[in-house]
Enzyme design. Structure first.
Site, PDB file in Angstrom:
ATOM      1  N   SER A 128       0.486  -1.217   0.314  1.00 29.00           N
ATOM      2  CA  SER A 128       0.418   0.480  -0.009  1.00 29.00           C
ATOM      3  C   SER A 128       0.806   1.291   0.565  1.00 29.00           C
ATOM      4  O   SER A 128       1.204   1.229   1.044  1.00 29.00           O
ATOM      5  CB  SER A 128      -1.126   0.171   1.266  1.00 29.00           C
ATOM      6  OG  SER A 128      -1.748  -1.081   1.129  1.00 29.00           O
ATOM      7  N   ASP A 290     -15.423  -9.203   1.267  1.00 28.75           N
ATOM      8  CA  ASP A 290     -14.805  -8.086   2.397  1.00 28.75           C
ATOM      9  C   ASP A 290     -14.907  -7.221   2.584  1.00 28.75           C
ATOM     10  O   ASP A 290     -14.519  -6.486   3.222  1.00 28.75           O
ATOM     11  CB  ASP A 290     -12.572  -8.047   1.831  1.00 28.75           C
ATOM     12  CG  ASP A 290     -11.615  -7.092   1.861  1.00 28.75           C
ATOM     13  OD1 ASP A 290     -11.716  -7.396   3.826  1.00 28.75           O
ATOM     14  OD2 ASP A 290     -11.389  -6.311   1.726  1.00 28.75           O
TER      15      ASP A 290
END
Ligand code: SF4
Ligand code: SF4
Ligand code: SF4
Length: 431
Positions: A128, A290
């Site tokens: 990320s 998710d």
């Protein structure tokens, strides 16, 4: 219940630490999920690990299984947990099945030992990073409020040194959406990555002020604005299509190319239905997605009901088909529906101009992007259908740019604009 209704292949994002993380990113949609498991230690036991991998591999009716780890921050489990996960996968996989592994991480804990392990077992890592330091550090902060850019960049360099296969996952928020080329060029030229996954940040504020559930129709100030999202994708696309096709891979552009060629999309958000990308909590609870780790979307626990039964359930089938069946009329009649599919249901909380519910918050951005990219995508799809290479599109676009530049140079103020908009040159490109 039989396995007849189960999809032949599906994905599970496993969260071995649940929502536990060593960072406190301001836009994190997962940290608040801790409230769903009060008193938990947020660590997946070996018993659940073994059950998950065994059941998951058995439920795949294709000769391939991808074991995917996500968080919270999965590396908090320690390296031995993942060593064991690879061993279990090797033990459980039937002959002829190809098993691969993925890991989504913030990179804070990666070191030489981690990288050696990830490389040895061919993990595909998602790191990320939200762009260069000043953009990354706006929301991606640690628990003390400090920036995390340096540590994320260090993780990227370490993985590069060890030859770990990784891509960048970039959350597009109100902070970096207005700097598309700075973000894209940083990844390409600064970090030296080839694969980028952009994810728009859309955080809905619940009645209690939290962002725990997909509820409410107001968004936080960190959320990307729909028009900004479209402008962001268009700006990056325009650069990519002129110099990086075949060298840089951007999730939205790959998915768009697949839509225009008629090949299936690899992104669930641009798929017609949902239900093939589930989420597994640290205690064995399996959720429909998710983004819907919420009590209403809990399918059951794999220690009580086998995974193949949970994925065959009517609840999951309905959840999946709802994506297609609940589209409002303006989506069903939309020219770019085949590429957009109304995007993710979690973002469908606007009313259409006609008052119908279920319009995607990001609609304006998607419509602008797909309309802009469409003509180029059509040509690219044509090249591919003829057995030619996608990167030939760059010469075609360059020739078109050159011709337009010449036409602009020769246009009178009151002539129709050479771009074909139908407006006078002085009101269009000649302004
Ligand atoms: S690293 Fe990921 S899981 Fe952790 S706080 Fe940031 S966004 Fe959330
Ligand atoms: S709900 Fe959204 S994220 Fe989940 S599978 Fe559907 S499109 Fe994908
Ligand atoms: S662009 Fe907008 S109207 Fe068209 S399919 Fe997507 S969300 Fe629906």
């Amino acid at each position: 219940m039989s396995e007849r209704g189960a999809p032949p292949a599906f994905h599970v994002l496993a969260k071995p630490t649940g929502a536990a993380c060593n960072l406190a990113c301001a836009y994190c949609y997962f940290l608040e999920k801790e409230r769903l498991y009060p008193g938990s230690d947020f660590r997946m036991s070996e018993e659940i690990l073994e059950a998950f991998i065994g059941q998951y591999i058995r439920a795949q009716r294709v000769p391939e299984a991808v074991i995917s780890w996500q968080g919270g921050e999965p590396t908090l489990m320690g390296l031995d947990f993942f060593r064991r996960s690879v061993e279990i996968a090797q033990e459980k996989a039937p002959r002829g099945m190809r098993v691969s592994h993925t890991l989504q991480t913030n990179g804070m804990l990666l070191d030489d030992a981690w990288c050696e392990f990830l490389c040895e077992h061919g993990f595909l890592v998602g790191l990320s990073v939200d762009g260069p330091r000043e953009l990354h550090d706006v929301y991606r902060r640690d628990k003390g409020g400090g920036g995390t850019f340096e540590r994320a960049e260090r993780a990227a360099r370490l993985m590069q040194r060890h030859g770990v296969d990784f891509n960048v996952l970039c959350a597009v928020s109100a902070a970096n959406a207005v700097h598309p080329l700075e973000v894209y060029r940083f990844f390409r030229d600064g970090l030296g990555v080839e694969w980028i996954q952009f994810i728009p940040i859309v955080e809905r504020v619940n009645r209690d002020g939290s962002t725990l559930l997909q509820q409410g129709d107001t968004v936080t100030g960190r959320s990307v604005d729909p028009a900004q999202w479209g402008d962001f994708l268009i700006a990056v696309f325009d650069e990519w299509v002129r110099r990086d096709v075949g060298k840089m891979f951007v999730n939205y552009f790959e998915a768009a190319a697949a839509s225009w060629t008629g090949a299936g999309t690899a992104m669930c958000i641009t798929d017609e239905t949902c239900g093939r990308a589930l989420a597994l909590e640290h205690n064995g609870d399996l959720y429909a997605c998710d983004h819907f780790v919420e009590p209403d979307y809990l399918l059951g626990n794999i220690m009580e009901t086998p995974m193949f039964e949970l994925v065959s359930s009517d609840v999951l089938r309905r959840f999946g088909e709802d994506k297609r069946d609940s589209l409002p009329l303006c989506c069903r009649e939309c020219e770019v529906l085949f590429a957009c599919r109304g995007e993710c249901p979690k973002n469908r909380f606007l009313r259409t101009p006609g008052g119908e519910e279920g319009l995607n918050y990001l609609c304006r951005g998607y419509k602008a992007f797909f309309t802009h990219a469409g003509p180029v995508m059509r040509v690219m799809a044509d090249l591919l259908r003829k057995g030619r290479y996608a990167d030939e599109i760059m010469d075609i676009v360059k020739a078109r740019d050159d011709a337009l530049r010449d036409a602009f140079a020769g246009a009178g103020r009151n002539d129709p604009c050479p771009c074909g908009s139908g407006r006078k040159y002085k009101h269009c490109h000649g302004k």
